[in-house]
Design an enzyme around this catalytic site. Structure first.
Site, mmCIF file in Angstrom:
data_model
loop_
_atom_site.group_PDB
_atom_site.id
_atom_site.type_symbol
_atom_site.label_atom_id
_atom_site.label_comp_id
_atom_site.label_asym_id
_atom_site.label_seq_id
_atom_site.Cartn_x
_atom_site.Cartn_y
_atom_site.Cartn_z
ATOM 1 N N LYS A 176 20.389 -98.552 72.873
ATOM 2 C CA LYS A 176 19.347 -99.483 72.422
ATOM 3 C C LYS A 176 19.828 -100.890 72.749
ATOM 4 C CE LYS A 176 15.330 -99.580 70.273
ATOM 5 N NZ LYS A 176 14.247 -98.585 70.235
ATOM 6 N N GLY A 223 10.683 -100.291 76.566
ATOM 7 C CA GLY A 223 10.172 -101.283 75.617
ATOM 8 C C GLY A 223 10.467 -100.919 74.168
ATOM 9 N N ASP A 224 10.180 -101.845 73.293
ATOM 10 C CA ASP A 224 10.253 -101.638 71.840
ATOM 11 C C ASP A 224 9.494 -102.828 71.243
ATOM 12 O OD1 ASP A 224 11.650 -99.927 69.655
ATOM 13 O OD2 ASP A 224 12.119 -101.950 69.015
ATOM 14 N N LYS A 266 19.782 -93.929 76.984
ATOM 15 C CA LYS A 266 18.335 -94.149 77.090
ATOM 16 C C LYS A 266 17.847 -94.705 75.776
ATOM 17 C CE LYS A 266 14.282 -93.707 78.992
ATOM 18 N NZ LYS A 266 14.097 -95.142 78.712
ATOM 19 N N THR A 272 4.021 -92.596 72.240
ATOM 20 C CA THR A 272 4.643 -92.554 70.905
ATOM 21 C C THR A 272 3.577 -92.286 69.836
ATOM 22 O OG1 THR A 272 6.277 -94.123 71.708
ATOM 23 C CG2 THR A 272 6.207 -93.760 69.345
HETATM 24 P P1 NDP Z 1 5.045 -103.797 68.915
HETATM 25 O O1 NDP Z 1 5.801 -105.043 69.127
HETATM 26 O O2 NDP Z 1 4.061 -103.363 69.932
HETATM 27 O O3 NDP Z 1 4.295 -103.841 67.514
HETATM 28 C C1 NDP Z 1 4.942 -104.059 66.308
HETATM 29 C C2 NDP Z 1 3.862 -104.234 65.273
HETATM 30 O O4 NDP Z 1 4.425 -104.212 63.964
HETATM 31 C C3 NDP Z 1 3.127 -105.566 65.387
HETATM 32 O O5 NDP Z 1 1.792 -105.346 65.059
HETATM 33 C C4 NDP Z 1 3.844 -106.425 64.347
HETATM 34 O O6 NDP Z 1 3.060 -107.493 63.863
HETATM 35 C C5 NDP Z 1 4.035 -105.411 63.270
HETATM 36 N N1 NDP Z 1 5.064 -105.765 62.320
HETATM 37 C C6 NDP Z 1 6.301 -106.260 62.521
HETATM 38 N N2 NDP Z 1 6.937 -106.428 61.372
HETATM 39 C C7 NDP Z 1 6.079 -106.017 60.401
HETATM 40 C C8 NDP Z 1 6.140 -105.914 59.000
HETATM 41 N N3 NDP Z 1 7.219 -106.293 58.330
HETATM 42 N N4 NDP Z 1 5.066 -105.416 58.344
HETATM 43 C C9 NDP Z 1 3.953 -105.039 59.006
HETATM 44 N N5 NDP Z 1 3.829 -105.136 60.326
HETATM 45 C C10 NDP Z 1 4.882 -105.614 61.011
HETATM 46 O O7 NDP Z 1 6.155 -102.652 68.681
HETATM 47 P P2 NDP Z 1 5.990 -101.074 68.840
HETATM 48 O O8 NDP Z 1 4.651 -100.647 68.389
HETATM 49 O O9 NDP Z 1 6.470 -100.693 70.172
HETATM 50 O O10 NDP Z 1 7.104 -100.566 67.801
HETATM 51 C C11 NDP Z 1 6.823 -100.354 66.425
HETATM 52 C C12 NDP Z 1 7.893 -99.452 65.839
HETATM 53 O O11 NDP Z 1 7.929 -98.199 66.541
HETATM 54 C C13 NDP Z 1 9.329 -99.989 65.899
HETATM 55 O O12 NDP Z 1 10.039 -99.529 64.782
HETATM 56 C C14 NDP Z 1 9.881 -99.308 67.146
HETATM 57 O O13 NDP Z 1 11.294 -99.218 67.128
HETATM 58 C C15 NDP Z 1 9.241 -97.938 67.004
HETATM 59 N N6 NDP Z 1 9.162 -97.140 68.216
HETATM 60 C C16 NDP Z 1 8.524 -97.620 69.322
HETATM 61 C C17 NDP Z 1 8.423 -96.837 70.448
HETATM 62 C C18 NDP Z 1 7.630 -97.267 71.640
HETATM 63 O O14 NDP Z 1 7.425 -96.432 72.525
HETATM 64 N N7 NDP Z 1 7.146 -98.491 71.719
HETATM 65 C C19 NDP Z 1 9.074 -95.516 70.517
HETATM 66 C C20 NDP Z 1 9.638 -95.079 69.269
HETATM 67 C C21 NDP Z 1 9.696 -95.882 68.180
HETATM 68 P P3 NDP Z 1 3.146 -108.979 64.468
HETATM 69 O O15 NDP Z 1 2.123 -108.998 65.540
HETATM 70 O O16 NDP Z 1 2.840 -109.849 63.299
HETATM 71 O O17 NDP Z 1 4.552 -109.171 64.982
#
Ligand code: NDP
Length: 445
Positions: A126, A165-166, A90, A209
């Site tokens: 993953k 998703g991620d 998962k 999350t």
């Molecule tokens: P999204 O794609 O929805 O959002 C990612 C966000 O981070 C965007 O706003 C993106 O900006 C920004 N971003 C990317 N790189 C950088 C950087 N170097 N500095 C600042 N901002 C940055 O992804 P999620 O919110 O789903 O995921 C975010 C994190 O949480 C990841 O590490 C993911 O693995 C983790 N996570 C997610 C889960 C989920 O349920 N979705 C569960 C557990 C963990 P831009 O628009 O410019 O790309």
């Protein structure tokens, strides 16, 4: 460090020197498990750690698709099936140009312990591709997702491997992938979580999350005699996790003063207007630099790392790995930060984490702090299996319960292993013990 752990870590370093993020995750995790191996010499006899650290299976394939100009394109995609010791694989799927095998192995390793910590029967995996959804039309994203599933469908299933998703994969992408999976297999069996509410998705999965992060933070703060109400909070990122973390923090009475995207950050001393961020980032897929103009206040600063320069009480990195380095950690400590919790996976570097801990800053690692997403995904799997739909309130109540139980388990384990308040070690050990026990019981497989 326990000599067995040290030897395995050296082997991992030699074999996977080119997989930077995977090595970093192993370096963070393995030493903290030392006392477990001191107490369980039988684990070494069973070569448990060598087996644990190797993914059970990695699938690598090409994804050919046709763009809007009729030109054939090709991307690389992966699925890392890391551990099925405690349940079907998962873990999410990430679309980002930086995706490579090392990043996905680090994420799958983290996911394995995180899923174990939830107490739910799910193994770790993953996947992802170096496809960049930015600037692509809906049609291009759909054709890419369909082509990816044309290969991946034969490796996944409700009791085999359940993606979600991620980064770069939200409701739109999950919908396209699930649709193609269903078409190829003829199954409506709940493979994929994060589905739309009209076709088997769970209420509360989108928020899980971010909300879960705040439920855990609240428990951690309360244990240490602190209250989130009135705290100044920095939330990096502006995607799914960041927006819902900011929303719950505000509901709990905190003031969110800064958010970011990969280009830069915004600061709003009166508190960020979340609806404006949501409109720009989720609805329009635009840039956060537009915030001051649209909100009529606040300021924009070029460069994502600038966000950590503001004074705050609570920092929630919710964007991506290694976004918070030692310099940023020093700036936060200088600015009076009291607690840091990882909404993203491994957003703090090893040096930053060590610095926070050395300065007495409360620190919750992603394995525990962002487990709410996968916990509600597991609830989605249960609802699909039972052909039921729970209300948002029911799911949110269960999410809060799971997060409080995770924090309790992490805190208790840290104390039991003579590291009270070290929530990083507590999460690693608590997550690992269950996987280790299952592996021992299942023999050499
Ligand atoms: P999204 O794609 O929805 O959002 C990612 C966000 O981070 C965007 O706003 C993106 O900006 C920004 N971003 C990317 N790189 C950088 C950087 N170097 N500095 C600042 N901002 C940055 O992804 P999620 O919110 O789903 O995921 C975010 C994190 O949480 C990841 O590490 C993911 O693995 C983790 N996570 C997610 C889960 C989920 O349920 N979705 C569960 C557990 C963990 P831009 O628009 O410019 O790309």
């Amino acid at each position: 460090m326990n000599p067995y752990v040290s030897r395995v870590l050296e082997e991992v370093k030699a074999r996977y020197a080119h997989e930077r993020e995977f090595l970093q995750a192993a370096q963070e995790m393995l030493p903290s498990l030392s006392s477990v191996f001191d107490q369980h010499p039988e684990y070494e006899q069973a070569s448990l750690l060598e087996r644990f650290i190797e993914p059970e299976r990695v699938i690598i394939f090409r994804v050919p698709w046709v763009d809007d100009q009729g030109r054939p394109r090709v991307n690389r995609a992966y699925r890392v099936q890391f551990s099925s010791a405690i349940g079907p694989y998962k873990g999410g799927i990430r679309f980002h140009p930086s995706v490579n095998l090392g990043i996905l192995k680090f994420l799958a390793l983290e996911q394995t312990l995180k899923n174990s910590l939830t107490g739910l029967p799910i193994g770790g995996g993953k996947g992802g591709s170096d496809f960049d959804p930015k600037g692509k039309s809906d049609g291009e994203v759909m054709r890419f997702c369909q082509s990816l599933i044309n290969e991946l469908y034969r490796h996944i299933g409700a009791s085999i491997d359940v993606p979600a998703g991620d980064i770069g994969v939200g409701a739109r992408e999950v919908g396209y992938m699930y649709g193609q999976y269903k078409r190829l297999t003829g199954l409506y069996d709940g493979t994929y979580t994060g589905k739309g509410l009209s076709f088997g998705g769970s209420s509360g999965r989108t928020q899980a999350t971010g909300y879960g992060l705040l439920y855990l933070v609240d428990a951690m703060l309360r244990q240490n005699g602190l209250d989130i109400a009135g705290m100044r909070v920095i939330v990096s990122g502006s995607g799914n996790v960041a927006i819902h973390a900011a929303e719950k923090a505000m509901q709990m009475g905190a003031l969110v003063i800064a958010m970011s995207d990969s280009d830069g950050s915004i600061y709003d001393s009166e508190g960020v207007q979340l609806e404006v961020i949501r409109q720009i980032k989720l609805q329009e897929r635009g840039r956060i630099s537009d915030y001051p103009r649209r909100a009529g206040r606040g300021e924009y600063r070029e460069g994502a790392a600038g966000i950590w320069q503001h004074r705050c009480d609570l920092a929630l990195p919710c964007a991506t790995q290694n976004e918070l380095d030692l310099d940023s950690a020093m700036a936060l400590v200088k600015g009076g930060v009291k607690a840091v919790a990882e909404g993203a996976n491994m957003p703090a570097t090893l040096e930053a984490t060590a610095f926070f801990q050395s300065q007495g800053v409360l620190f919750a690692s992603g394995k525990a702090a962002n487990a709410g997403g996968v916990a509600v995904s597991a609830l989605e799997m249960s609802q699909n299996a039972m052909r039921l739909n729970w209300t948002f309130e029911e799911v949110d109540r269960q999410l809060k319960d799971v997060m409080e139980r995770i924090f309790e388990k992490v805190s208790r384990t840290a104390a039991r292993y003579a590291r009270p308040g070290d929530y990083v070690t507590g999460a690693n050990i608590a997550g690992f013990l269950k996987v280790a026990e299952a592996m021992m019981a299942q023999g050499v497989v």
